[in-house]
Scaffold this motif. Structure first.
Motif, PDB file in Angstrom:
ATOM      1  N   GLY A 199      -7.545   4.441  -5.308  1.00 24.19           N
ATOM      2  CA  GLY A 199      -8.001   5.641  -5.596  1.00 24.19           C
ATOM      3  C   GLY A 199      -7.157   6.539  -6.269  1.00 24.19           C
ATOM      4  O   GLY A 199      -7.308   7.085  -7.279  1.00 24.19           O
ATOM      5  N   LEU A 200      -5.959   6.919  -5.683  1.00 27.87           N
ATOM      6  CA  LEU A 200      -4.789   7.622  -6.036  1.00 27.87           C
ATOM      7  C   LEU A 200      -4.347   7.286  -7.496  1.00 27.87           C
ATOM      8  O   LEU A 200      -4.317   7.979  -8.502  1.00 27.87           O
ATOM      9  CB  LEU A 200      -3.619   7.782  -5.025  1.00 27.87           C
ATOM     10  CG  LEU A 200      -3.845   8.583  -3.708  1.00 27.87           C
ATOM     11  CD1 LEU A 200      -2.902   8.395  -2.921  1.00 27.87           C
ATOM     12  CD2 LEU A 200      -4.538   9.614  -4.126  1.00 27.87           C
ATOM     13  N   THR A 258      -6.755   1.655   3.889  1.00 28.73           N
ATOM     14  CA  THR A 258      -5.533   2.414   3.122  1.00 28.73           C
ATOM     15  C   THR A 258      -5.490   2.020   1.701  1.00 28.73           C
ATOM     16  O   THR A 258      -5.051   2.736   0.943  1.00 28.73           O
ATOM     17  CB  THR A 258      -4.355   2.349   3.733  1.00 28.73           C
ATOM     18  OG1 THR A 258      -4.032   1.026   4.450  1.00 28.73           O
ATOM     19  CG2 THR A 258      -4.627   3.337   5.089  1.00 28.73           C
ATOM     20  N   ILE A 272      -0.386  11.904   2.092  1.00 29.72           N
ATOM     21  CA  ILE A 272      -1.163  10.741   2.177  1.00 29.72           C
ATOM     22  C   ILE A 272      -0.556   9.182   2.870  1.00 29.72           C
ATOM     23  O   ILE A 272      -0.922   8.838   3.602  1.00 29.72           O
ATOM     24  CB  ILE A 272      -2.021  10.421   0.997  1.00 29.72           C
ATOM     25  CG1 ILE A 272      -2.774  12.029   0.671  1.00 29.72           C
ATOM     26  CG2 ILE A 272      -2.941   9.203   1.057  1.00 29.72           C
ATOM     27  CD1 ILE A 272      -3.499  11.901  -0.629  1.00 29.72           C
ATOM     28  N   THR A 290       0.697  -1.424  -0.081  1.00 29.61           N
ATOM     29  CA  THR A 290      -0.078  -0.027  -0.024  1.00 29.61           C
ATOM     30  C   THR A 290       0.894   1.215  -0.011  1.00 29.61           C
ATOM     31  O   THR A 290       0.668   2.044  -0.771  1.00 29.61           O
ATOM     32  CB  THR A 290      -0.916   0.037   1.171  1.00 29.61           C
ATOM     33  OG1 THR A 290      -1.392  -1.281   1.244  1.00 29.61           O
ATOM     34  CG2 THR A 290      -1.934   1.274   1.070  1.00 29.61           C
ATOM     35  N   PHE A 312      -6.228  13.535   7.386  1.00 30.31           N
ATOM     36  CA  PHE A 312      -5.624  13.398   5.984  1.00 30.31           C
ATOM     37  C   PHE A 312      -5.428  14.727   5.397  1.00 30.31           C
ATOM     38  O   PHE A 312      -4.443  15.230   4.796  1.00 30.31           O
ATOM     39  CB  PHE A 312      -6.388  12.517   5.072  1.00 30.31           C
ATOM     40  CG  PHE A 312      -6.093  11.254   5.188  1.00 30.31           C
ATOM     41  CD1 PHE A 312      -5.006  10.609   4.762  1.00 30.31           C
ATOM     42  CD2 PHE A 312      -6.753  10.174   5.779  1.00 30.31           C
ATOM     43  CE1 PHE A 312      -4.430   9.306   4.748  1.00 30.31           C
ATOM     44  CE2 PHE A 312      -6.432   8.866   6.080  1.00 30.31           C
ATOM     45  CZ  PHE A 312      -5.360   8.368   5.269  1.00 30.31           C
ATOM     46  N   CYS A 352      -0.873   7.158   6.110  1.00 32.00           N
ATOM     47  CA  CYS A 352      -1.279   5.455   5.979  1.00 32.00           C
ATOM     48  C   CYS A 352      -0.498   4.819   6.511  1.00 32.00           C
ATOM     49  O   CYS A 352      -0.740   3.812   7.118  1.00 32.00           O
ATOM     50  CB  CYS A 352      -1.262   5.262   4.512  1.00 32.00           C
ATOM     51  SG  CYS A 352      -2.806   5.996   3.542  1.00 32.00           S
ATOM     52  N   ILE A 363      -7.434   3.689  -0.744  1.00 31.84           N
ATOM     53  CA  ILE A 363      -6.732   5.143  -1.026  1.00 31.84           C
ATOM     54  C   ILE A 363      -5.773   4.859  -2.077  1.00 31.84           C
ATOM     55  O   ILE A 363      -5.790   5.750  -3.125  1.00 31.84           O
ATOM     56  CB  ILE A 363      -6.102   5.952   0.384  1.00 31.84           C
ATOM     57  CG1 ILE A 363      -7.255   5.781   1.258  1.00 31.84           C
ATOM     58  CG2 ILE A 363      -5.344   6.943   0.029  1.00 31.84           C
ATOM     59  CD1 ILE A 363      -6.657   6.414   2.687  1.00 31.84           C
ATOM     60  N   ILE A 375     -10.980  11.796   7.502  1.00 29.34           N
ATOM     61  CA  ILE A 375     -10.276  12.705   6.517  1.00 29.34           C
ATOM     62  C   ILE A 375      -9.923  13.860   6.939  1.00 29.34           C
ATOM     63  O   ILE A 375      -9.146  14.250   6.029  1.00 29.34           O
ATOM     64  CB  ILE A 375     -11.890  13.127   5.838  1.00 29.34           C
ATOM     65  CG1 ILE A 375     -12.576  11.657   5.243  1.00 29.34           C
ATOM     66  CG2 ILE A 375     -11.713  14.172   4.605  1.00 29.34           C
ATOM     67  CD1 ILE A 375     -13.844  11.555   4.666  1.00 29.34           C
TER      68      ILE A 375
END
Lengths: 492, 345
Positions: free
Chosen positions: B188-189, B182, B240, B52, B102, B244, B185, B99
């Protein structure tokens, strides 16, 4: 409406203390192919940059279409329909043809997102203008140079170019590609596009241009229709020197055979047999890819022959590497002097001396700097390198003078056989004349010289005998008595 | 086999990603054959979990190379922004949405990235030097100015770290593993980055700038803005990753960040991203990261001592790079021989 597409009057430009443009004039009529010629550093590039708005002039005025433009900027010049094809073509090697063609237009329209269909439509429209056949999805880095240039041209046409400025467009092209480009230029001309063709290649100027303007030292010396120009006048205006017809050293006594190949074959050529005698200048000509470059590499130990023999002074030799070649008295002046021959950031002195460091140093291998200075000074003088100081880096010299430095280095090692690949490519007329004279002088002194060249005039003017190569083989041999530009063209 | 598939296979076979994929396949089959523990649900989930953070870092390294050159500052930006976000929660006693945590970290990261971007774009300094310098500065701030030590994370952050996407238990060995949120995430990125790079003009600009700076300028891209943007975004991405990493380990460990840059860069290069800029894919980043994660994570299953991992990683990098170099050389050779054929014909 004015009959001039563009007219610049009395332009001055200073760079620091250097007066680069001394009140130059340039009138380009609508729809003509206008040649701008001149030696390196004469102000050709500067005036292009003034016209395109990159440089702000320090005096004078620019009129486009009869209307005075006060502040020329790059975007203003594009708006006026002026497009430049740079020498490096300004392409993105890592991207596809489509993107290379479409970026400018899409960016100009201030779009934020990528629409693939639109990209493709723009690209197709662009290549249609010059009937350019190319795989639109190919990466540009995989394409030949000529195609990169055609990408640049078709991209320029997308912006509704009225004046296209081509900065030495034929430098990297083969003869065939040049021919194709000239067809495209003629087509553009028929469509009413004006072209400013920057070049110092005589034949090209006569072939493609209507009008010629010559710059020298930041001044324009002449502007006239091509029909009123001839070779002698052209050379004179470019250099300001009169060149005597060369007779000295033309008739030489040829000695015994110094180099011979028997049925030599390697990657790129096969079954090549020829002899070279002392004092002889042998020309080898042929299209790019004819195998002539490979032949010279094999003679210099950079390409291993598959079959056949090389003989130096009747002794069979094996040339596994360039060091051995030099020991045997073979020197090669490569085609691309910038990447293969010279150490550009190093001083002129070091560049001249590099092949002779062994002789210039003591037993411990420490170089004797006095000997080095003398040696370098002698060559700079003898060979006429135009520089104030031999400590300057080679990169400060013009193309012709860089070539002289490279020649000096090899001649200094006093080879038996000197091979030159395209000895005057990118060299201006004055330096070309000097180099040719020098080669004749060396031959008179007994050196065997091989000149590989595309330049028919060069071959005819310097060589005693010419081999024509095609598809890796020698297809013809032309003796001196039959040697002229026309017969040569028939063979190639 | 019909011609079209043969052709597309050839196209595929010249991509470095293809070779990385083959190596991954062989390596995993080897480990499976030796230990029987590779293709087990807990091992796969373990791998994904370990990937991750490196995956997010890989985007930073990738964007750096594509547009400009190496960016080595992301681990320390991750550390410092992770620390600041943790402090924010501890000092304010904030216990709301993760959030917000973050967002605080991202804001800090963007500022740090912007410093990189500003120096690189404005003064045209080499990105390696600049990011090395800022790495050292951020490290000094973290350990010297803030005297950051090992911190147990506040409850709200730990809670987020313990939420799992998938939980598996190996029926045979009884070993369990879970995939934290995570991972979503990271996915998504990647989607966002992919969309940005391929469907916006700014994204194409990143490639254009990396391909030829002068051409990009002449075409009308704002080179400085693009470079500044890339390094600023890198700061945000690193932040980010920093959060994480912390929530996964339930502690903030200030000294654990440094050093990650080398292995991440190795993964990205292995995946076919060109050091000279302009060339590389996100798929390559994922595959490169996967390969190196397998090496660090799973070689232990076949009894390779932990010290040998570095040796193997090094060997893989050299072999991997060699393959792409040979490929380029062959490609050129191929063209030459093709030309020769035409001549003879």
């Amino acid at each position: 409406m004015s009959e001039n597409m563009i007219s610049v009057k009395g332009i001055h430009k200073y760079f620091g203390g250097v007066h680069a443009l001394k009140g130059v004039e340039l009138q380009i009529k609508k729809g003509e192919v206008h040649c701008l010629a001149g030696e390196n550093g004469c102000g050709k590039s500067t005036i292009i940059k003034v016209i395109s708005g990159v440089h702000k002039p320090d005096g004078g005025e620019i009129e486009v279409n009869g209307v005075k433009v006060d502040h020329m900027t790059p975007s203003e010049s594009i708006k006026q329909g002026i497009q430049i094809i740079y020498q490096d073509f300004s392409v993105f090697p890592n991207l596809t043809v489509i993107e290379n063609l479409a970026f400018n237009k899409v960016l100009a329209s201030k779009k934020k997102f990528v629409n693939r269909k639109e990209f493709r439509r723009i690209a197709e429209e662009a290549i249609k203008k010059i009937n350019f056949d190319v795989d639109l999805d190919a990466l540009v880095e995989t394409l030949p140079v000529a195609d990169k240039q055609l990408i640049a041209i078709s991209r320029a046409l997308l912006d509704n170019a009225k004046l296209i400025i081509m900065d030495e467009p034929t430098t990297a092209l083969t003869k065939k590609e040049v021919k194709r480009m000239f067809e495209i230029i003629n087509k553009l001309k028929d469509e009413g596009v004006t072209i400013l063709f920057v070049s110092h290649k005589l034949e090209e100027v006569f072939e493609i241009c209507d009008t010629v303007t010559i710059f020298r030292n930041g001044e324009n010396v002449i502007s006239c229709p091509v029909s009123e120009m001839d070779e002698k006048k052209f050379s004179f205006h470019m250099t300001g020197r009169h060149f005597a017809e060369v007779t000295e050293g033309k008739k030489r006594n040829l000695g015994e055979t110094v180099l011979e190949t028997k049925q030599l074959s390697a990657r790129g050529f096969n079954d090549v047999s020829f002899t070279l005698r002392k004092g002889e200048i042998l020309g080898i000509t042929g299209q790019l890819g004819s195998g002539r470059t490979e032949l010279s590499l094999a003679l210099f130990g950079l390409l291993r022959p598959d079959e056949g023999e090389i003989l130096i002074e009747d002794q069979k030799v094996n040339i596994p590497n360039p060091t051995k070649a030099q020991e045997l008295g073979i020197a090669l002046v490569p085609e691309d002097r910038l990447t293969e021959g010279l150490f550009l950031p190093q001083s002129i002195k070091r560049n001249i001396a590099i092949t002779r460091l062994d002789e210039l140093s003591n037993k411990l291998g420490v170089v004797n700097s006095e000997l080095l200075d003398d040696e370098s000074a002698k060559w700079v003088r003898d060979i006429g390198v135009a520089t104030k100081n031999d400590e300057f880096p080679v990169s400060t010299l013009s193309g012709g003078n860089q070539q002289k430095v490279l020649l000096a280095r090899w001649i200094a090692s006093n080879p038996k056989v000197l091979i030159l690949n395209g000895p005057t490519v990118g060299v201006d007329i004055g330096a070309k004349y000097d180099i040719h004279n020098l080669l004749r002088k060396l031959a008179s002194a007994g050196m065997g010289i091989i000149i590989e060249s595309d330049d028919a005039t060069e071959i005819v003017n310097t060589c005693d005998r010419v081999l024509v190569m095609q598809k890796g083989q020698i297809t013809a041999e032309v003796k001196e008595e039959d040697l002229n530009v026309k017969t040569l063209a028939n063979y190639v | 086999m019909n011609l079209l598939t043969a052709k597309s296979f050839k196209k595929l076979a010249v991509r470095p990603e293809f070779y990385v994929f083959i190596i991954i396949l062989l390596l995993s089959l080897f480990i499976q054959a030796k230990s029987g523990l590779f293709f087990t649900n807990n091992n796969i989930v373990d791998l994904l979990r370990s990937m991750t953070v490196p995956l997010i870092y890989a985007i930073c390294a990738y964007l750096g190379f594509i547009s400009t050159g190496p960016d080595v500052s992301f681990p320390l930006i991750a550390a410092l922004s992770g620390y600041l976000a943790t402090q924010f929660v501890m000092v304010t006693g904030y216990s709301g949405s993760i959030i917000v945590v973050f967002l605080v970290a991202i804001a800090c990261g963007l500022v740090m990235g912007a410093i990189n971007g500003f120096i690189i774009a404005k003064y045209n300094f080499p990105s390696l030097i600049v990011t090395l310098g800022t790495t050292s500065i951020f490290s000094g701030i973290l350990l010297g100015v803030f005297e950051a030590g090992r911190i147990k994370l506040p409850e709200s952050m730990i809670e987020f770290g313990q939420q799992s996407l998938i939980k598996v238990t190996n029926a045979e060995t009884g070993l369990g593993s879970s995939l934290p949120m995570t991972f979503l995430i990271a996915i998504g990125l990647y989607i966002l980055t992919y969309l940005f790079l391929n469907f916006t003009m700014a994204g194409r600009g990143v490639f254009a700038v990396g391909g030829d700076e002068t051409s990009a300028e002449r075409a009308g891209f704002n080179v400085k803005k693009i470079r500044f943007g890339v390094f600023t975004v890198n700061g945000g991405l690193a932040a980010i990753a920093g959060v994480c990493y912390s929530v996964e380990s339930t502690y903030f460990l200030p000294t654990e960040f440094a050093g990650m840059e080398m292995i991440v860069i190795a993964a990205v290069i292995l995946g076919g991203t060109r050091l000279m800029g302009g060339v590389g894919t996100l798929t390559g980043c994922v595959l490169g990261t996967l390969l190196l994660t397998i090496v660090t994570n799973s070689l232990i299953l076949v009894g390779v001592p932990i010290y040998w991992q570095k040796f193997i990683i090094g060997a893989i990098i050299i072999v991997g790079t060699a393959i792409s170099v040979i490929q380029i050389a062959e490609l050129k050779g191929f063209r030459r021989s093709k030309r020769k054929k035409v001549e003879v014909a």
